[in-house]
Design an enzyme around this catalytic site. Structure first.
Site, PDB file in Angstrom:
ATOM      1  N   LYS A  13      -6.214   9.949   6.005  1.00 38.81           N
ATOM      2  CA  LYS A  13      -7.520  10.236   5.979  1.00 38.81           C
ATOM      3  C   LYS A  13      -7.902   9.297   7.444  1.00 38.81           C
ATOM      4  O   LYS A  13      -7.290   9.700   8.410  1.00 38.81           O
ATOM      5  CB  LYS A  13      -8.532   9.569   4.975  1.00 38.81           C
ATOM      6  CG  LYS A  13      -7.988  10.065   3.677  1.00 38.81           C
ATOM      7  CD  LYS A  13      -8.092  11.698   3.326  1.00 38.81           C
ATOM      8  CE  LYS A  13      -7.534  12.302   2.212  1.00 38.81           C
ATOM      9  NZ  LYS A  13      -6.649  11.686   1.191  1.00 38.81           N
ATOM     10  N   ASP A  41      -8.779   0.386  -3.229  1.00 38.01           N
ATOM     11  CA  ASP A  41      -8.556   1.673  -2.440  1.00 38.01           C
ATOM     12  C   ASP A  41      -9.629   1.625  -1.364  1.00 38.01           C
ATOM     13  O   ASP A  41     -10.990   1.888  -1.787  1.00 38.01           O
ATOM     14  CB  ASP A  41      -8.807   2.963  -3.188  1.00 38.01           C
ATOM     15  CG  ASP A  41      -8.310   4.288  -2.783  1.00 38.01           C
ATOM     16  OD1 ASP A  41      -8.493   4.178  -1.284  1.00 38.01           O
ATOM     17  OD2 ASP A  41      -8.153   5.244  -3.236  1.00 38.01           O
ATOM     18  N   TYR A 100     -11.025   9.290  -6.929  1.00 37.89           N
ATOM     19  CA  TYR A 100     -10.454  10.523  -6.384  1.00 37.89           C
ATOM     20  C   TYR A 100      -9.614  11.287  -7.540  1.00 37.89           C
ATOM     21  O   TYR A 100      -8.931  10.624  -8.564  1.00 37.89           O
ATOM     22  CB  TYR A 100      -9.434  10.136  -5.328  1.00 37.89           C
ATOM     23  CG  TYR A 100      -8.490  11.333  -4.837  1.00 37.89           C
ATOM     24  CD1 TYR A 100      -9.102  12.566  -4.660  1.00 37.89           C
ATOM     25  CD2 TYR A 100      -7.108  11.358  -4.804  1.00 37.89           C
ATOM     26  CE1 TYR A 100      -8.153  13.655  -4.270  1.00 37.89           C
ATOM     27  CE2 TYR A 100      -6.291  12.291  -4.496  1.00 37.89           C
ATOM     28  CZ  TYR A 100      -6.830  13.513  -4.343  1.00 37.89           C
ATOM     29  OH  TYR A 100      -5.953  14.612  -4.254  1.00 37.89           O
ATOM     30  N   ARG A 144      15.958   4.488   4.314  1.00 35.33           N
ATOM     31  CA  ARG A 144      14.901   4.335   3.377  1.00 35.33           C
ATOM     32  C   ARG A 144      14.423   3.028   3.203  1.00 35.33           C
ATOM     33  O   ARG A 144      13.381   2.825   2.938  1.00 35.33           O
ATOM     34  CB  ARG A 144      15.776   4.914   2.044  1.00 35.33           C
ATOM     35  CG  ARG A 144      14.882   4.691   0.860  1.00 35.33           C
ATOM     36  CD  ARG A 144      15.023   5.438  -0.528  1.00 35.33           C
ATOM     37  NE  ARG A 144      16.618   5.654  -0.418  1.00 35.33           N
ATOM     38  CZ  ARG A 144      17.569   5.103  -0.707  1.00 35.33           C
ATOM     39  NH1 ARG A 144      17.353   3.588  -1.264  1.00 35.33           N
ATOM     40  NH2 ARG A 144      18.995   5.406  -1.151  1.00 35.33           N
TER      41      ARG A 144
HETATM   42  O1  P1T Z   1      -3.512  12.736  -0.665  1.00 31.74           O
HETATM   43  P1  P1T Z   1      -3.005  11.360  -0.636  1.00 31.74           P
HETATM   44  O2  P1T Z   1      -2.469  10.770   0.748  1.00 31.74           O
HETATM   45  O3  P1T Z   1      -1.913  10.961  -1.646  1.00 31.74           O
HETATM   46  O4  P1T Z   1      -3.949  10.186  -1.088  1.00 31.74           O
HETATM   47  C1  P1T Z   1      -4.777  10.256  -2.331  1.00 31.74           C
HETATM   48  C2  P1T Z   1      -6.134   9.619  -2.187  1.00 31.74           C
HETATM   49  C3  P1T Z   1      -6.192   8.344  -2.776  1.00 31.74           C
HETATM   50  N1  P1T Z   1      -7.424   7.769  -2.553  1.00 31.74           N
HETATM   51  C4  P1T Z   1      -8.548   8.481  -2.242  1.00 31.74           C
HETATM   52  C5  P1T Z   1      -9.966   7.758  -2.116  1.00 31.74           C
HETATM   53  C6  P1T Z   1      -8.470   9.835  -1.672  1.00 31.74           C
HETATM   54  O5  P1T Z   1      -9.535  10.116  -1.308  1.00 31.74           O
HETATM   55  C7  P1T Z   1      -7.290  10.410  -1.789  1.00 31.74           C
HETATM   56  C8  P1T Z   1      -6.919  11.787  -1.293  1.00 31.74           C
HETATM   57  N2  P1T Z   1      -8.189  12.403  -1.161  1.00 31.74           N
HETATM   58  C9  P1T Z   1      -8.364  13.683  -0.952  1.00 31.74           C
HETATM   59  C10 P1T Z   1      -7.607  14.666  -0.679  1.00 31.74           C
HETATM   60  C11 P1T Z   1      -9.713  14.176  -1.126  1.00 31.74           C
HETATM   61  O6  P1T Z   1     -10.048  15.403  -0.478  1.00 31.74           O
HETATM   62  O7  P1T Z   1     -10.712  13.439  -1.578  1.00 31.74           O
END
Ligand code: P1T
Length: 392
Positions: A201, A176, A104, A52
């Site tokens: 992504k 972000d 988001y 961890r």
């Molecule tokens: O899903 P996760 O890995 O926890 O990430 C969250 C997140 C943070 N910032 C942005 C700009 C994002 O697009 C996302 C996650 N977004 C999607 C799942 C979506 O379809 O927009």
């Protein structure tokens, strides 16, 4: 690889933070699954003690991500939301956050439903006008949260200006960078303190990992985040770390194609009879096109549009595409289509959603790496179908 600052990005994407394994010579980073590491005497170890706290595969990914963003330190988490959570855990009750209003849906939910009740208040502002940030600042403002380009309206926010405003107020400025990736945009070079990624992504790029990251050059912020990563424990697994390392090797070439196809589709869609509005920072009439041209190398692989005919037409369009899969998420090799109001941004109350521009006819495209002609044909026939829904 040593002295990564002198290398081009495409080279860093393949080599930064990685060297052949000193034991076997393995050219690709081995996946180390051990949860614990042998010590020769209590507290005497190789640098790894418990997985961890630190794991060789994750460690390699963390160094790699730091190099890609031009930062000193990287940390990998179990999701983008877990990475954001760690950053927000550096705040204490009574602290204040200023965030852009188009984020988001999960970011909005985390700020309002998790950290709001814990005593951390967030003011959401239209950040394309930097003065709105100045007006929202309070003596207790500790964090300014920027997402650019925004999800899903694809607004572009001036990182350099907001970083200046944040710095003057002694607030941490976080960006972000999920939509842009370090291929297109380098927030730390523009004055931000910390970069966040949903690794889920573009960085992983193959829709088979959920992960997140924080990158900073601020040693004390990094130490606090590293403490929280270990103490709260929302780490990325060794296998997922390996997959992201594999994904980033092709990030520059993938982004080139994502951007080229998205630009071509946005151009074509902007004069399509079934399309009421189109949002893409690369279009000359996008309100922040000039800023995007300065701040970004290219304009990204995401396109949003409003289909003529509202929700019934949108629903028909979403049901009829064949290559564009109807699904949340973005940034993979495959094309995706989704409906922000009912899907990714469903956690934002309707009045706030509509005020931002997330209309019932709004559709978001993640343009993948398939042949452009095929993608265009797929959208064209589904758009035509969507208009038939209006005639019935
Ligand atoms: O899903 P996760 O890995 O926890 O990430 C969250 C997140 C943070 N910032 C942005 C700009 C994002 O697009 C996302 C996650 N977004 C999607 C799942 C979506 O379809 O927009």
């Amino acid at each position: 690889m040593s002295d990564s600052r002198e290398r081009h990005f495409d080279t860093l994407a393949i080599h930064a933070g990685q060297a052949p394994d000193p034991v076997s010579g393995a050219v690709m980073t081995p996946i180390t699954l051990a949860s614990t590491f042998a010590q020769s005497s209590p507290g005497v170890h190789t640098g790894f003690e418990y997985a961890r706290t630190g794991n060789p595969t994750r460690d390699t990914l963390e160094r790699h991500l730091a190099a890609l963003e031009g930062g000193a330190h990287g940390l990998a988490f179990g999701s983008g939301c877990a990475a954001m959570t760690a950053l927000l855990q550096t705040l204490k009750p009574g602290d204040h956050v200023v965030s852009c209003n188009d984020v988001y849906g999960g970011t909005f939910r985390l700020l309002t439903k998790v950290f709001g009740p814990a005593g951390i208040d967030t003011t959401f502002v239209e950040m394309t006008n930097p003065e709105n940030v100045e007006h929202a600042l309070r003596p207790t403002t500790r964090l300014v949260w920027i997402e650019t380009p925004t999800n899903p309206m694809l607004k572009v926010i001036d990182i350099e200006r907001i970083a200046d405003i944040g710095r003057a107020a002694s607030a941490t400025v976080a960006v972000d960078n999920t939509f842009a990736t370090p291929v297109l945009q380098r927030p730390l070079e523009l004055g931000a303190d910390v970069v966040m990624h949903s690794l889920t992504k573009y960085l992983n790029g193959h829709s088979d990992v959920v992960g997140g990251a924080l990158i900073t050059s601020d040693d004390s912020l990094h130490e606090r985040l590293r403490f929280l990563q270990n103490a709260a424990g929302a780490i990325m697994s060794p296998f997922d770390s390996f997959l992201v390392l594999r994904g980033t090797k092709t990030l520059p070439v993938r982004m080139q194609r994502h951007c080229a196809s998205a630009a071509a589709l946005a151009d074509w869609l902007s004069s399509h009879a079934a399309v009421e509005r189109i949002y893409y920072p690369g279009l000359k009439d996008h309100p922040q096109h000039e800023l995007a041209s300065r701040q970004m190398a290219e304009f990204g692989g995401m396109v949003s549009l409003v289909v003529r005919g509202g929700l019934p037409a949108a629903r028909r369009l979403l049901e009829r595409t064949e290559l564009f899969t109807l699904a949340e998420s973005l940034g993979g090799v495959e094309s995706l289509i989704e409906h922000p109001a009912l899907m990714t941004h469903g956690s934002i109350p309707k009045d706030k959603r509509l005020a931002i521009g997330i209309a019932d006819g709004l559709i978001r495209l993640s343009v993948g790496l398939e042949a452009l002609d095929d993608l265009q044909q797929d959208l064209d026939s589904a758009l035509q179908e969507s208009q038939r829904a209006l005639e019935q």
